[in-house]
Write an enzyme that holds these catalytic residues in place. Structure first.
Site, mmCIF file in Angstrom:
data_model
loop_
_atom_site.group_PDB
_atom_site.id
_atom_site.type_symbol
_atom_site.label_atom_id
_atom_site.label_comp_id
_atom_site.label_asym_id
_atom_site.label_seq_id
_atom_site.Cartn_x
_atom_site.Cartn_y
_atom_site.Cartn_z
ATOM 1 N N GLU A 755 -1.213 -4.596 -3.736
ATOM 2 C CA GLU A 755 -2.190 -3.941 -3.376
ATOM 3 C C GLU A 755 -1.045 -2.679 -3.189
ATOM 4 O O GLU A 755 0.046 -3.379 -2.490
ATOM 5 C CB GLU A 755 -2.668 -4.479 -1.887
ATOM 6 N N CYS A 789 -1.918 1.464 4.202
ATOM 7 C CA CYS A 789 -2.523 1.825 3.383
ATOM 8 C C CYS A 789 -4.057 2.265 3.321
ATOM 9 O O CYS A 789 -4.131 3.187 2.778
ATOM 10 C CB CYS A 789 -2.200 0.446 2.291
#
Length: 1000
Positions: A755, A789
């Protein structure tokens, strides 16, 4: 008088009340009017009702004919929509065939809905308000004025809310002495002529249960000038009760105001209590006890409560106990019990009975008579424009009727209207049952205790039926409920406990043994860099080799452990984390600068991962029969990949670390865990949880270290079969590249799950609810300093709403308090370390070159790794600020001409992680679903805060590779699938299996 004697009197009074208003109906149910016809239709058609109320909510934002026509078409002209005839008037006359959104139709609908809203609002300006107040008093009604617009997102708006009250009171000051008192020198001989009600949270935009004391002080500081002005007019000030989150804050504000030196001798300050809250009985008793102890008279307005749906949904979403009664009859019964308590204390407590329910009103009247309560110690209140027959009947019987009269702009007025209409058209609404459905009087006047007993039995039968088909799913760990004193007190206590243990040296943990190294990394508090959190031993390449050997030795036994037994270790670990949740949160507050709510949510997510992945492994662990051919038996099952290297980030230091490691462990892999340097002590916390849970030696190895020293060696090691990574795109792509090349002795293709971040955009449509959008965007962009994020780094605003949005956004950002995360006063704290600080400061310099900086909050503490909260406008897709991940509190604002352009710009980035849209256009929301290409898209909420299972998380493009964490296919990545086929036929004979398909 006991209840058996009182009950017949209540019912008789109720029958007399109904007789006195026979044949009358509130205007909202009068079918001779547009409003009544539409309400009648909405009560018969749930789908239309939903669309109507949503349309009413958005109407104030539809300032052009095109916008209005488009929304009418989208809300009411869809397939299967059943529209009342009164809303179709004018179509044929407009000469446009069957097309619904004609100009005439649009104007008619707007006009009628605005008139409906005005029916419930005393005035949009002081001139109209004074005119209507004078008319009320001419009809012998008194009032309390409430200014609409309780949602304030900035201190400028909160001050403006106060100023509106002062302006209104100033206008009333020039008129009220001309009003003829109703029944004496004062109204009814004892009541002030000027009455106002105020929503306390609107007076301080930063009010939050997390910062209890700061919220109380902030609200009281603005209540004081309002109270002074009210006292100048010898008026009455009532503090309203709002959402449950502000209940205790509101009660404390009331106590402080009433006991303030200026107002100790002033009896005309009251508070509202809500009968539908389970806490109210205790709150009332506490308030009465306080009043007697302090010898301070009080006044209570008792209502049923206006936020039932909201409180129920919020509690369920957050995993909290539902604070409101689940059955309406419980609220009705509670109201009568609470009313009796207040009336029994009439010597110290004045009572304002606020209800449209004739049963409730009759009960209060009879109890007051029984207890010989003087007239001047209680009065009756109803909502302006909502229950005309009730107020008329009340005036005839009780004389003392006060109307709760909202005042202000139509825009917030529409939200108020929606809430009122939802209440009064609900199936259980007394007004609906009385005046729209003409329920039997005996049923309407039934003792709520009797109703409750019957409805509980009916509900229990339905529950029994539901249990037969109920399938258990994960129950997410509740979020921190800061309305609870023990939660608010738990955090500073835990921070203090953790602070007493700072500065330790943390060894590696390999093969069940602690290993000290000479290379130490010093972890510090980002708000106070001189405070050492811990010294962490750093692994070298030789330690990685040692850890791989330990993992290889442990792998066969762990891989072959039954899936349910491996899951059992995770469940034990989840229980350990649950018991230590405050301590684990405190480590995050001190080591990475996470605010209380952020840290608690991080630990809760870690618990969710362990609970969910454990259950998922049990589901996946049983071999699955494939096909149905006779004579053969096919089983599909999984095996662990082997040794997994987990390289974790610092921003979700426990949650993501736990998510990746628990997934690897429960699927039968052995793990080498490398935490981020900035959060290595939190990483050691995870190690201790697994050790206490009994994970076998060698299965989980803790190897913190410098990436420059051992990172490549860990990724390239020929015995490491898989890498799970969360971090920056550049590092992630390097890992993928390194892992793709086989090394000598390597017997498999390495699997990488990565990720890699995002450049997340939030679109604000021209009809967005800005109260909600501003709040959510501020949170998405600046909570935990934007170091997520999923954080919003671009907000893309459609032109017609741009100026209004920017004004409110700048003011909201300017109102946030900045400082250390351990102090709940502060919304935003320092970034994680000096390197992050330098990088973000460079981007802020770039912001001045690429756009126009409109917010630059450099009013931060000098000590610590702080950066200015920054908002820059004028950014376009070609700018670096629109393309590069900053990972800090820098928000770029982009202005577009249309919603289509907004989606185009939102997609114009190499990332595809999260995004959000604020719009009340059904068509645009559908378009966003189809065309806004991100892994997690949120409609009418912020871009952060994914919850395990409910919003499984992960993106695509350059945002990562692999399935979504917290989703049903995440664990599959950590395993290799296998199929075993057995020929079950022997010399023409085959056993018959249940699933065999002999008809093929």
């Amino acid at each position: 008088m006991d209840k058996a004697t009182l009950e017949p009197r209540i019912r008789q009074r109720g029958r007399d009340f109904f007789d006195s208003i026979s044949g009358e109906a509130p205007s909202i149910f009068n079918k001779g009017w547009w409003t009544g016809k539409v309400m009648d239709w909405s009560m018969q058609n749930e789908a239309f009702k939903i669309q109507l109320f949503r349309f009413v909510d958005v109407l104030p934002y539809l300032n052009t004919g095109d916008s209005l026509n488009r929304h009418i078409d989208e809300y009411f002209n869809g397939e299967g929509q059943d529209i009342p005839k009164v809303m179709q008037w004018g179509i044929k006359a407009a000469g446009i065939g069957g097309k619904f959104a004609s100009g005439m139709m649009s104007k008619s609908i707007r006009s009628n809905i605005e008139n409906m809203a005005k029916q419930f609002i005393i005035g949009e300006n002081t001139k109209d308000a004074l005119k209507n107040l004078k008319k009320l008093r001419k009809d012998d009604f008194t009032f309390t004025v409430d200014i609409l617009g309780e949602a304030t997102v900035s201190e400028e708006e909160a001050q403006a809310y106060l100023d509106d009250y002062l302006e209104l009171l100033g206008a009333i000051a020039g008129e009220y002495e001309k009003w003829k008192p109703i029944g004496g020198d004062l109204d009814w001989g004892h009541a002030p002529r000027v009455n106002v009600s105020v929503k306390p949270s609107a007076l301080f935009s930063q009010a939050s249960p997390k910062d209890f004391e700061g919220s109380v002080v902030g609200i009281v500081n603005r209540l004081l000038p309002l109270a002074r002005k009210v006292r100048e007019l010898n008026g009455f000030l009532r503090i309203d009760m709002e959402q449950y989150a502000f209940k205790d804050i509101t009660l404390e504000c009331y106590r402080r105001l009433v006991s303030h030196e200026e107002f100790k001798d002033y009896p005309h300050i009251g508070i509202v209590l809500q009968a539908y809250l389970k806490d109210t009985e205790k709150d009332l008793n506490d308030l009465l006890a306080w009043s007697r102890a302090e010898t301070l008279p009080i006044s209570i307005r008792l209502v049923k409560g206006a936020y039932w749906d909201y409180e129920t949904v919020i509690a369920k979403q957050n995993g909290w106990e539902i604070p409101v009664f689940s059955i309406k009859a419980e609220s009705d019964a509670a109201y009568e019990n609470l009313a009796r308590t207040i009336l029994e204390n009439h010597d110290i407590c004045h009572f304002a009975c606020a209800s449209h329910n004739i049963r409730t009103i009759s009960a209060v009247m009879e109890m007051a008579a029984e207890l010989s309560v003087p007239d001047h110690r209680h009065e009756y209140q109803v909502l302006y424009g909502m229950a005309e027959p009730v107020r008329k009947g009340l005036k005839n019987v009780a004389k003392r009727v006060r109307l709760y009269a909202p005042y202000g702009d139509l825009l917030p007025g529409m939200a108020y209207l929606v809430r009122r209409l939802l209440e009064n058209t609900a199936n259980e609404s007394f007004l609906r049952q009385s005046f729209a459905e003409e329920a039997e009087v005996a049923q309407l006047l039934e003792d709520p205790e009797t109703t409750l007993e019957r409805e509980r039995k009916e509900r229990e039968e339905k529950k029994q039926e539901a249990r037969k088909t109920f399938k258990p799913v994960i129950v997410n760990e509740p979020f921190a409920d800061f309305t609870r004193r023990d939660v608010r007190e738990g955090f500073p206590k835990a921070v203090g406990d953790v602070r007493s243990r700072l500065g330790k040296t943390y060894p590696l943990f390999i093969g069940g043994k602690e290993i000290q190294t000479d290379d130490l990394l010093v972890s510090v508090n980002p708000a106070k860099p001189g405070e050492v959190i811990g010294r962490i031993c750093q692994a070298g390449t030789e330690h990685i080799d040692l850890a791989v050997d330990a993992a290889k030795a442990a792998l066969p036994a762990w891989r072959d452990t039954l899936p349910e037994n491996r899951a059992g270790f995770l469940f034990k670990a989840a229980d350990i984390a649950r018991k230590r949740i405050y301590e684990l949160s405190a480590w995050q507050t001190l080591e990475v600068g996470k605010q209380w709510d952020q840290a608690y949510a991080d630990v809760g997510e870690a618990i969710d991962f362990m609970e969910y992945y454990g259950r998922e492994m049990i589901r996946l662990g049983s071999p699955r029969r494939m096909g149905s051919m006779p004579g053969e038996l096919n089983h599909y099952f999984y095996q662990a990949k082997g040794i997994c290297a987990v390289i974790a980030p610092w921003n979700f230091p426990l949650a993501i670390s736990c998510g990746m490691t628990s997934a690897a462990l429960v699927t039968g892999n052995c793990v080498l865990y490398k935490p981020a340097g900035s959060s290595s002590v939190i990483g050691d916390n995870l190690l201790q949880i697994y050790r206490e849970a009994g994970i076998p030696d060698g299965v989980f190895n803790y190897v913190p270290g410098r990436g420059s020293v051992m990172g490549d060696h860990l990724v390239e090691h020929p015995d490491v079969s898989m890498i799970a990574f969360t971090g920056s795109m550049d590092v992630g792509l390097r890992i993928i590249e390194k892992a793709a090349k086989p090394r000598p002795g390597q017997t498999f293709i390495k699997k990488v799950v990565a990720e890699l971040g995002g450049k997340n955009g939030i679109i604000v449509d021209d009809d967005a609810d800005l109260d909600e959008a501003i709040h959510q965007i501020i949170y998405s962009a600046f909570a935990f300093q934007g170091q997520k994020c999923s954080a919003c780094s671009r907000v893309i605003v459609v032109a017609p709403i741009y100026e209004k949005f920017m004004t409110r956004l700048k003011q909201a950002a300017g109102s946030l308090a900045l400082g250390p995360a351990e102090d709940p006063t502060y919304y935003m704290g320092p970034v994680v370390d000096e390197a992050a600080q330098k990088k973000i400061l460079e981007y802020i310099k770039l912001a001045r070159q690429e756009g126009h900086v409109v917010v630059h909050r450099d009013d931060v503490p000098k000590e610590g790794f702080y950066v200015p909260l920054t908002i820059v406008e004028g950014i376009r897709p070609e700018h670096r600020l629109a393309q590069e991940e900053i990972f800090g509190p820098v928000l770029s604002v982009m202005k577009v001409d249309s919603f289509d352009q907004a989606i185009e710009w939102a997609n114009d980035t190499r990332y595809g992680l999260t995004g959000a849209v604020f719009s009340r256009s059904p068509k645009n929301l559908l378009k966003a679903r189809e065309q806004f290409r991100v892994g997690n898209l949120y409609l009418n909420r912020g871009s952060t805060g994914a919850i395990v299972e409910r919003q499984s998380f992960g993106g695509f493009k350059m945002s990562g590779i692999g399935s979504k964490s917290g989703g049903h296919d995440y664990l599959v990545q950590f395993m290799d699938p296998r199929v075993v086929t057995e020929n079950t036929m022997r010399r023409g004979f085959t056993p018959v299996e249940e699933d065999d398909d002999w008809d093929v």
